[in-house]
Design a protein around this motif. Structure first.
Motif, PDB file in Angstrom:
ATOM      1  N   GLU A  83     -46.396 -24.929 -42.802  1.00  0.00           N
ATOM      2  CA  GLU A  83     -45.154 -25.317 -43.599  1.00  0.00           C
ATOM      3  C   GLU A  83     -44.139 -25.070 -42.489  1.00  0.00           C
ATOM      4  O   GLU A  83     -44.178 -24.239 -41.657  1.00  0.00           O
ATOM      5  CB  GLU A  83     -44.830 -24.602 -44.963  1.00  0.00           C
ATOM      6  CG  GLU A  83     -45.510 -25.299 -45.998  1.00  0.00           C
ATOM      7  CD  GLU A  83     -45.696 -24.434 -47.226  1.00  0.00           C
ATOM      8  OE1 GLU A  83     -45.271 -23.249 -47.181  1.00  0.00           O
ATOM      9  OE2 GLU A  83     -46.567 -24.671 -48.310  1.00  0.00           O
ATOM     10  N   ASP A 109     -49.781 -21.797 -45.587  1.00  0.00           N
ATOM     11  CA  ASP A 109     -48.628 -20.959 -45.166  1.00  0.00           C
ATOM     12  C   ASP A 109     -48.142 -21.443 -43.485  1.00  0.00           C
ATOM     13  O   ASP A 109     -46.903 -21.617 -43.627  1.00  0.00           O
ATOM     14  CB  ASP A 109     -48.840 -19.529 -45.309  1.00  0.00           C
ATOM     15  CG  ASP A 109     -48.909 -19.198 -46.794  1.00  0.00           C
ATOM     16  OD1 ASP A 109     -48.799 -20.142 -47.906  1.00  0.00           O
ATOM     17  OD2 ASP A 109     -49.316 -18.082 -47.202  1.00  0.00           O
ATOM     18  N   ARG A 110     -48.958 -21.614 -42.858  1.00  0.00           N
ATOM     19  CA  ARG A 110     -48.604 -21.728 -41.550  1.00  0.00           C
ATOM     20  C   ARG A 110     -48.251 -22.936 -41.135  1.00  0.00           C
ATOM     21  O   ARG A 110     -47.559 -23.317 -40.078  1.00  0.00           O
ATOM     22  CB  ARG A 110     -49.963 -21.225 -40.572  1.00  0.00           C
ATOM     23  CG  ARG A 110     -49.768 -19.688 -40.104  1.00  0.00           C
ATOM     24  CD  ARG A 110     -51.242 -19.198 -39.795  1.00  0.00           C
ATOM     25  NE  ARG A 110     -51.280 -17.947 -40.321  1.00  0.00           N
ATOM     26  CZ  ARG A 110     -50.719 -16.926 -39.625  1.00  0.00           C
ATOM     27  NH1 ARG A 110     -50.126 -17.166 -38.456  1.00  0.00           N
ATOM     28  NH2 ARG A 110     -50.740 -15.588 -39.953  1.00  0.00           N
ATOM     29  N   ARG A 164     -55.172 -20.776 -47.797  1.00  0.00           N
ATOM     30  CA  ARG A 164     -53.944 -20.355 -48.239  1.00  0.00           C
ATOM     31  C   ARG A 164     -53.174 -19.995 -46.771  1.00  0.00           C
ATOM     32  O   ARG A 164     -52.177 -20.302 -46.593  1.00  0.00           O
ATOM     33  CB  ARG A 164     -53.984 -19.248 -49.213  1.00  0.00           C
ATOM     34  CG  ARG A 164     -52.794 -19.055 -50.007  1.00  0.00           C
ATOM     35  CD  ARG A 164     -52.896 -17.800 -50.961  1.00  0.00           C
ATOM     36  NE  ARG A 164     -54.016 -17.902 -51.737  1.00  0.00           N
ATOM     37  CZ  ARG A 164     -55.018 -17.221 -51.815  1.00  0.00           C
ATOM     38  NH1 ARG A 164     -54.802 -15.947 -50.948  1.00  0.00           N
ATOM     39  NH2 ARG A 164     -55.868 -17.376 -52.307  1.00  0.00           N
ATOM     40  N   GLU A 165     -54.013 -19.130 -46.030  1.00  0.00           N
ATOM     41  CA  GLU A 165     -53.330 -18.923 -44.800  1.00  0.00           C
ATOM     42  C   GLU A 165     -52.803 -19.958 -44.002  1.00  0.00           C
ATOM     43  O   GLU A 165     -51.776 -20.063 -43.538  1.00  0.00           O
ATOM     44  CB  GLU A 165     -54.301 -17.918 -43.965  1.00  0.00           C
ATOM     45  CG  GLU A 165     -53.605 -17.168 -42.996  1.00  0.00           C
ATOM     46  CD  GLU A 165     -52.822 -16.049 -43.256  1.00  0.00           C
ATOM     47  OE1 GLU A 165     -51.803 -15.751 -42.694  1.00  0.00           O
ATOM     48  OE2 GLU A 165     -52.822 -15.430 -44.572  1.00  0.00           O
TER      49      GLU A 165
END
Lengths: 107, 309
Positions: A107, A104-105, A100-101
């Motif tokens: 994007e 997020d990065r 997930r981390e």
């Protein structure tokens, strides 16, 4: 381990060329008290240097830069491989958090 | 059945040897497996183009191929072991190639991330080892004008309480950065220490200014010294020297004192240029005033008109 003469023969290189490459730090033979030993990896590396200079027309300065960057890439790749193996051992939820981390990065 | 070597290299059947070589080089630079450590397809494609080049790069073989005496299938190179195959091997199996590996490319990551430091601190051997060079420490140092001109030694206090003697070479420039090797923070895993990077700020001098290797100075002289000439003491960066003022010197006259400028690395020095400024006494002397009022030649001279004297 290959003896110096055998290495020159199999790499199809003059002794003087091998000496120059060793002096430049492009090849790092293993030294014992009495002689220098070369490995199969050294042989493949010598082939690479030959390809660069003869087939690809890279000059000595260019070869030094390429080898240095390649050595960094291989160091990085080893680090990445180790990291990837270590991450594979993490519990599933930690891996999910990480994914997930990363998403997020990116994007 | 192998592909047509001309198509593999992307050249016309009537291409010159020159063109064939150029086409091969262009492709090989992109596709050499050792220049593409992570690309598995590169090896297959490189084999193809180098096979095609083995055939077409040799005019004799190329002619035989063109006549149909040999076909492209004979042109394949024997299996080659690339350097990357050794460098990729995990753990101890890679042994020999490890000593070439360098971690310089990500030393900065390991500095700030303890997981990465762990990762890169674990392996052993290697060219830069998995040792990490310590970070550099930046400093800012005020240096007196004369110390910068003549060179000096200054003592710096480090954050950890220790001190560091900095040798300021003569002629150092404002904004220049001195690098003291190994005086930065210690390295990781036996790696070398970083460097101390000392940025120099030169404090201006009340009377000297600097122009490259030369020093400039405005020197006040009296009217008598200007008219009659004389010997005066002139300050220089290395102490006062005696200089002769020629008879009839003017305000704005520039005199040079050789070798009294800024120190240089080669041990030589620049020059000092002294600009004279005539200064009248603070209180006007009646004798001077009465002389000037009766001085006809002085009256006729108009310095704002060129030529007359």
């Amino acid at each position: 381990m290959l003896e110096y003469e055998e290495f020159c023969l199999r790499a199809r290189l003059e002794g003087a060329t091998v000496d120059a490459w060793v002096a430049a730090g492009w090849l790092i033979p293993e030294r014992t008290e009495t002689r220098r030993g070369f490995s199969e990896a050294d042989l493949a590396r010598a082939q690479l240097i030959k390809d660069l200079s003869r087939d690809l027309g890279v000059n000595d300065e260019g070869i030094a830069v390429i080898l240095d960057l390649l050595d960094q890439i291989h160091g990085l790749r080893r680090g990445l491989r180790t990291l990837s193996a270590a991450l594979a051992q993490l519990p599933a939820n930690a891996r999910a958090d990480l994914r997930r981390e990363l998403r997020d990065r990116s994007e | 059945m192998s592909a047509n070597p001309y198509q593999v290299l992307g050249v016309k059947p009537d291409a010159s040897q020159e063109n064939i070589r150029a086409a091969y080089r262009k492709l090989a630079k992109k596709l050499h497996p050792d220049l593409n450590p992570g690309n598995k397809d590169a090896e297959e494609r490189f084999k193809e183009i180098s096979g095609a080049y083995d055939l077409l790069g040799d005019p004799e073989k190329r002619a035989r191929f063109d006549r149909g005496e040999i076909d492209a299938s004979g042109a394949e190179r024997p299996q080659q072991t690339y350097y990357r195959d050794f460098a990729q091997r995990p753990g101890a199996a890679s042994g020999d190639a490890r000593r070439y590996e360098s971690t310089e490319g990500f030393a900065d990551f390991a500095e700030s991330d303890d997981i990465l430091a762990e990762l890169f601190g674990r392996s052993h051997g290697g060219k830069a080892g998995i040792r990490m060079r310590g970070p550099d420490i930046p400093f800012h140092l005020h240096v007196d004008f004369l110390d910068a001109v003549n060179g000096a030694t200054r003592r710096l206090a480090l954050p950890d309480g220790s001190t560091l003697d900095v040798t300021i070479p003569p002629g150092i420039r404002n904004g220049q950065i001195l690098r003291l090797k190994g005086k930065g923070r210690p390295g990781l895993g036996g790696g070398p220490s970083g460097d101390a990077l000392i940025e120099i700020e030169i404090v201006p001098h009340p009377s000297f200014t600097r122009q490259g290797d030369d020093i400039r100075l405005d020197l006040p002289i009296s009217l008598s010294e200007a008219v009659l000439g004389g010997r005066v003491d002139v300050p220089t960066p290395t102490g006062p020297v005696t200089m002769t003022i020629p008879k009839g010197s003017n305000s704005g006259t520039v005199l040079r004192i050789r070798g009294k400028g800024v120190g240089r690395r080669d041990g030589m020095r620049g020059d000092e240029y002294v600009t004279l400024t005539i200064v009248l006494p603070r209180t006007l002397d009646p004798a001077l005033e009465s002389f000037i009022s009766g001085w006809e030649a002085g009256r006729r001279f108009n310095p704002r008109e060129g030529g007359s004297s």
